[in-house]
Every structure is written in C-alpha cells, then in structure tokens.
Design an enzyme around this catalytic site. Structure first.
Site, PDB file in Angstrom:
ATOM      1  N   HIS A 108     -12.308 -26.421  40.378  1.00  0.00           N
ATOM      2  CA  HIS A 108     -12.015 -27.833  40.626  1.00  0.00           C
ATOM      3  C   HIS A 108     -13.248 -28.716  40.484  1.00  0.00           C
ATOM      4  CE1 HIS A 108      -8.156 -26.674  43.093  1.00  0.00           C
ATOM      5  NE2 HIS A 108      -8.158 -26.217  41.873  1.00  0.00           N
ATOM      6  N   ASP A 142     -10.998 -22.874  43.376  1.00  0.00           N
ATOM      7  CA  ASP A 142     -11.176 -24.161  44.068  1.00  0.00           C
ATOM      8  C   ASP A 142     -12.487 -24.781  43.574  1.00  0.00           C
ATOM      9  OD1 ASP A 142     -10.961 -26.309  45.867  1.00  0.00           O
ATOM     10  OD2 ASP A 142     -10.144 -25.064  47.454  1.00  0.00           O
TER      11      ASP A 142
END
Ligand SMILES: *[C@@H]1O[C@H](CO)[C@@H](O)[C@H](O)[C@H]1NC(C)=O
Ligand SMILES: *[C@@H]1O[C@H](CO)[C@@H](O)[C@H](O)[C@H]1NC(C)=O
Ligand SMILES: *[C@@H]1O[C@H](CO)[C@@H](O)[C@H](O)[C@H]1NC(C)=O
Ligand SMILES: *[C@@H]1O[C@H](CO)[C@@H](O)[C@H](O)[C@H]1NC(C)=O
Ligand SMILES: *[C@@H]1O[C@H](CO)[C@@H](O)[C@H](O)[C@H]1NC(C)=O
Ligand SMILES: *[C@@H]1O[C@H](CO)[C@@H](O)[C@H](O)[C@H]1NC(C)=O
Length: 404
Positions: A246, A223
């Site tokens: 991310h 993430d």
C-alpha cells in the site's frame, strides 16, 4: 604447521577453566546457538535456549556475537531479548527462525522482541518465517471486537544506536517489523515478503522514533511497505523497492488524542511497483488531535502501474461510517515532491484532499510526470484546500490553490 596449531589448541583446552587467554584480545565472544544447545530440527522449541544464550551474551563485559547457523530453529512462542546489556551485541542470523503456525501459541503482540538495548546489530542472510498463512483468514478485527491477537514478526522497543543489515522477513501473521521509541537506527539490505492480499502485514512500522535510516530494502507485502505513525522525526528512506503493498504511508494520524507531530521525512530514489498507493498521507476524518505533519521531501520516485501515485487524504475512513467530529485537525505543511514519474492505474494520478479547517500549506511540486495507462484519457489531479506552487513539467496539470 598443523602440530603447532593442535598443540596450541591442547594448551588452550587445558587452560579452559582457569584462563580467558584463548579469546580474541578484544574480549569478543561468539555464541553459536547450536553449541549452546539449540536444535535445528524445525520442531524442538528453542525459546528457552535462545533466552538463556541472550542472558549470558548480554551480561558479558566484552562484546558478544550470537550466531544462528544454517538450519531451521523453531521458536514456538514469544521470545523477549531484554537489555540493558553491558556491551554491544551482534545477532547474526544465517539460518531460519520458524514461528508456530498456530497464532494462539504466541501470547504476545510480537513474536521476537528486543527491548531496552543500545548498540545492537542484527545481520546475516537468514530468514524469519512467521508462517502467517493460517492467521490471515482469522484477521477480522474491523468486524469482530473479540478477534484473536496476531503477532508481528519482530519488534524493537526502547532501542538506540542500532541496526539491521540483511535478513529476510517472510509471511508475518501481522506486520513484519515494529519500532517503538527507537532512536538512531539503520535498516539496510532487508527483504520483506508476504502475499499482496495478506491482511495488515505492514513491512516496517514506526511510532515515536527518531533518526531512522532505511536503504537498499525490498518490501513486497499486503499492507503499507512503510508506515510512519505518531511522533516520528528525522527519517531518511532511499533505494527502497515497494510492491506489492500500500505504499509508503504517513499515518493514519489524528485519531488518538495523544498523537504527536511527524516532522522531517525524506524519501529518495524509490520505486513503487504495482502498489495500491505510492506517496500517501492519511489523517482520520473524525480526527481530534491538533498536530502538525511537516518537512516531507520526496525525490526521484518511479511509479509503475500504481493505483494512487500521490494521495493525501484527510478524510480517511477505512470502515465507514466514521463518526464525524468535524474536519481533520492535522496540519500538513512544507511538502516538496520532485521528479515523480511513471504510470498511474487510475485516471486521478495526483490526489491532494486536505482539511477545510487546516488547509495544506507550502506544497511544492517540481517535475511531475505521471501518465494514465488506461483507456480513459489523460491523467488528472484533484485538489481540496491545498496551497502551494508548481514548477517544471506537470503531467497531470496541477490544481494547487495559489502560493501560500
Ligand atoms: C575485535 O575488535 C575489532 C575492532 O573493533 C574487530 O574488527 C574484530 O572483528 C573483533 N574481533 C572479534 C573476534 O570479534
Ligand atoms: C548456508 O546456506 C546457504 C544457502 O542455502 C549456503 O549458500 C551457505 O553456503 C550455507 N553455509 C554453510 C556454512 O553451510
Ligand atoms: C510480551 O511482550 C512484552 C513486551 O512487549 C513483555 O514484557 C512480555 O514479557 C512478553 N510476554 C511473553 C510471555 O513473552
Ligand atoms: C535513547 O535515545 C533517546 C533520544 O535520543 C533518549 O531520550 C534516550 O534516553 C535514549 N535511551 C538510552 C537507553 O540511551
Ligand atoms: C546510520 O547511518 C548514518 C548515515 O549513513 C550514519 O551516520 C550513522 O552512524 C549510522 N548509525 C548506526 C547506528 O549505524
Ligand atoms: C514490477 O513488477 C512486475 C510484476 O511483479 C515485474 O514483472 C517487473 O519486473 C517489476 N518491474 C520492476 C522495474 O521492478
């Protein structure tokens, strides 16, 4: 000389119960967890042993060092290290702290918790092994309201004037490190690792924090490498490697009515390698809180095959449909991007989608050079409701809506 040393040792031992003369003169004391009963067999639960060592170390008037030597120390549930402590504490982790693989064994949102502490130093070459593999497949909260609680590896709440230097966080069940109401905190030389497809394994996550420095840190996870949430001010990030992951994200913001401004972020000399996003700001489409995100500086940033190198999205809605309550009320302003270069996986390398009701203001682009490596022709930029200026090399060509 050996006899002098052993005679001194014998003398010391004989005084052990009556004197503190054998401690160093500044009163610092080392608590080697093995000497205080912790078992490094990787099976025995050391939670109670660690907690009682912490209590002794925390209550001393001199400074204390808790030392975790080589070996695998199993901590089979949530551990809480709570202050305030009388003096400063150093936690040196050279060994491995091993979490239970069954997520239900940690009855908390965080596995290792530090709370209400000033002057804490965590260092060492050791590892926090979250054993997240079994948990990742249970992560279905977007669809299942009664999804299980999965613990983050390490959390800091109400901690000031402290730092982490070294250590590795591996395969957390949820995020790796969480910071809540933490002020004056430095993070250097930390390594964070989890597979690129492990869900919600944010690297470093911050809310209501100030004066945070992050440097020389390598984050590869599933993430956000760094997530900067509500109420964060004065954060300085440099020499970070991010990927997989991310990117470095401000937000998501604006969903809760108690969200606070984010103000003062610098990101320098950082590399994004193979990430879905690089520089990212996301605010909810249905956002209600009227807050400001301002004074963000990004400088000398390399993108290697990044999905969306520059991505401002004020219509964030990860699990559509989102209930539309009007345009995002988050005002983004005073944003400067200088020397952002490298390669974009998508044709749209620069995406600036701002709110119709609160257009982005004073966005400065200086020397942007982001090439599209795909076969679909040169990279492009997309702008919505964004005012600012551009200077120097501009690949893709900018689409800013005049100075404002
Ligand atoms: C005692 O204090 C000095 C100076 O603060 C420090 O360098 C040294 O490491 C300390 N000694 C121990 C045993 O911690
Ligand atoms: C601890 O383990 C590391 C890596 O395995 C090794 O380099 C180091 O020498 C060990 N330290 C001690 C004191 O055994
Ligand atoms: C869970 O964590 C909270 C703080 O985050 C703490 O107050 C509580 O004591 C913890 N519970 C257990 C069982 O560790
Ligand atoms: C920690 O720092 C914050 C912000 O400077 C301050 O408001 C708070 O009182 C400090 N807490 C402690 C325990 O010193
Ligand atoms: C954090 O780093 C900054 C800048 O290098 C330094 O001024 C500050 O004293 C450090 N704070 C702590 C708590 O280590
Ligand atoms: C980027 O990541 C790839 C794949 O993991 C790796 O082979 C490469 O060395 C990395 N490049 C840099 C500059 O870190």
């Amino acid at each position: 000389m050996a006899w002098i040393a052993s005679a001194f040792k014998a003398l010391c031992l004989s005084f052990l119960f009556v004197s503190v003369a054998c401690r160093s003169t500044n009163g610092s004391k080392v608590f080697n967890v093995r000497r205080y009963g912790a078992n490094p067999d990787g099976k025995t639960d050391n939670v109670n042993t660690f907690t009682s060592i912490w209590k002794s170390a925390c209550a001393r008037s001199g400074s204390s060092k808790i030392y975790v030597p080589n070996g695998t120390f199993y901590l089979g549930g949530a551990v809480v290290f709570e202050g305030p402590c009388i003096n400063q504490i150093e936690f040196i982790i050279d060994g491995t702290l091993l979490a239970p693989s069954n997520p239900g064994d940690i009855k908390n949102k965080t596995w290792i918790n530090f709370r209400y502490i000033n002057n804490l130093l965590i260092s060492g070459a050791g590892t926090l092994d979250g054993q997240g593999k079994e948990s990742w497949k249970l992560n279905d909260c977007s669809k299942n309201p009664s999804c299980p609680i999965l613990a983050m590896n390490m959390g800091f709440a109400f901690v000031n004037n402290s730092r982490i230097n070294g250590i590795t966080s591996l395969n957390s069940k949820m995020g790796h490190f969480d910071f809540f109401s933490v002020h004056q905190f430095n993070i250097t030389g930390v390594t964070i690792k989890a597979p690129g497809d492990s869900p919600n394994t944010d690297g470093l996550k911050f809310g209501f924090c100030s004066n945070i420095h992050i440097s020389d840190t390598h984050i590869g996870t599933g993430d956000d490498c760094i997530a900067i949430l509500s109420g964060v001010t004065d954060m300085d990030i440099s020499n970070v490697k991010c990927g997989p992951g991310h990117g470095i994200s401000v937000g998501s913001l604006g969903k809760g009515k108690d969200d606070k401004d984010v103000n003062g972020l610098t990101v320098r000399d950082t590399v994004f390698n193979g990430t879905s996003d690089g520089i990212r700001i996301k605010t909810w489409e249905s956002s209600i809180s009227q807050i400001v995100v301002s004074h963000l500086v990004y400088e000398n940033i390399q993108m290697i095959n990044v999905g969306n190198p520059i991505n401002i999205d004020q219509t964030y809605c990860p699990y559509p449909p989102c209930k539309k309550k009007g345009e995002s009320h988050v005002q983004i302003q005073d944003l400067k991007l200088t020397n952002i270069y490298g390669t974009s996986k998508n044709k749209v390398a620069v995406k600036l989608k701002c709110s119709k009701s609160f257009p982005c203001k004073n966005v400065e682009l200086v020397d942007i050079n982001l090439e599209n490596k795909g076969a679909k022709g040169p990279s492009t930029a997309v702008c919505e409701n964004v005012h600012g200026s551009a200077l120097g090399k501009m690949v893709p060509e900018h689409c800013l809506n005049g100075p404002w």
